[in-house]
Design a protein around this motif. Sequence first.
Motif, PDB file in Angstrom:
ATOM      1  N   GLU A  15       0.841  -1.195   0.000  1.00 26.33           N
ATOM      2  CA  GLU A  15       0.000   0.000   0.000  1.00 26.33           C
ATOM      3  C   GLU A  15       0.875   1.242   0.000  1.00 26.33           C
ATOM      4  OE1 GLU A  15      -3.994  -0.384   2.183  1.00 26.33           O
ATOM      5  OE2 GLU A  15      -2.559  -1.498   3.433  1.00 26.33           O
ATOM      6  N   HIS A  16       0.415   2.248  -0.726  1.00 23.04           N
ATOM      7  CA  HIS A  16       1.093   3.547  -0.792  1.00 23.04           C
ATOM      8  C   HIS A  16       0.131   4.575  -0.219  1.00 23.04           C
ATOM      9  CE1 HIS A  16       2.683   7.047  -3.411  1.00 23.04           C
ATOM     10  NE2 HIS A  16       3.323   6.994  -2.269  1.00 23.04           N
ATOM     11  N   ILE A  17       0.468   5.110   0.934  1.00 22.49           N
ATOM     12  CA  ILE A  17      -0.390   6.079   1.619  1.00 22.49           C
ATOM     13  C   ILE A  17       0.441   7.332   1.870  1.00 22.49           C
ATOM     14  CG2 ILE A  17      -1.810   6.530   3.657  1.00 22.49           C
ATOM     15  CD1 ILE A  17      -2.028   3.398   3.887  1.00 22.49           C
ATOM     16  N   GLY A  18       0.029   8.437   1.248  1.00 20.37           N
ATOM     17  CA  GLY A  18       0.833   9.658   1.363  1.00 20.37           C
ATOM     18  C   GLY A  18       2.198   9.413   0.760  1.00 20.37           C
ATOM     19  N   GLY A  19       3.239   9.637   1.543  1.00 20.20           N
ATOM     20  CA  GLY A  19       4.602   9.419   1.060  1.00 20.20           C
ATOM     21  C   GLY A  19       5.212   8.128   1.554  1.00 20.20           C
ATOM     22  N   SER A  20       4.417   7.265   2.201  1.00 18.46           N
ATOM     23  CA  SER A  20       4.981   6.037   2.752  1.00 18.46           C
ATOM     24  C   SER A  20       4.373   4.791   2.111  1.00 18.46           C
ATOM     25  CB  SER A  20       4.781   5.999   4.268  1.00 18.46           C
ATOM     26  OG  SER A  20       3.410   5.969   4.584  1.00 18.46           O
ATOM     27  N   TYR A  21       5.093   3.689   2.241  1.00 19.03           N
ATOM     28  CA  TYR A  21       4.677   2.405   1.700  1.00 19.03           C
ATOM     29  C   TYR A  21       4.631   1.383   2.827  1.00 19.03           C
ATOM     30  CZ  TYR A  21       5.800   4.317  -2.890  1.00 19.03           C
ATOM     31  OH  TYR A  21       5.844   5.091  -4.012  1.00 19.03           O
ATOM     32  N   LYS A  64      11.573   2.367  -4.341  1.00 20.23           N
ATOM     33  CA  LYS A  64      10.642   3.492  -4.547  1.00 20.23           C
ATOM     34  C   LYS A  64      10.941   4.097  -5.905  1.00 20.23           C
ATOM     35  CE  LYS A  64       9.869   5.093   0.142  1.00 20.23           C
ATOM     36  NZ  LYS A  64       9.964   6.260   1.042  1.00 20.23           N
TER      37      LYS A  64
END
Length: 65
Positions: A15-21, A64
């Motif tokens: 999952e990619h949420i905002g700038g994090s995975y 990334k």
Amino acid sequence: MQGSDTVSRVHAVFEHIGGSYTLTDLNSTNATRLNSKRLEPDKPAALNDGDAVQFGKITATFKKI
């Protein structure tokens, strides 16, 4: 691919949420590992560039883009 028989049909989710995975094991039969550490099912783990991820006997490197 050799070892692909150790990967479940529904094994894990990225999952990619905002700038994090994150990577979450979906209670797979042969486990999901992050940098050789077995993930607890249904608990998201933070991913960083260059981390080693393993699904059963299949290993890959997270990058990334």
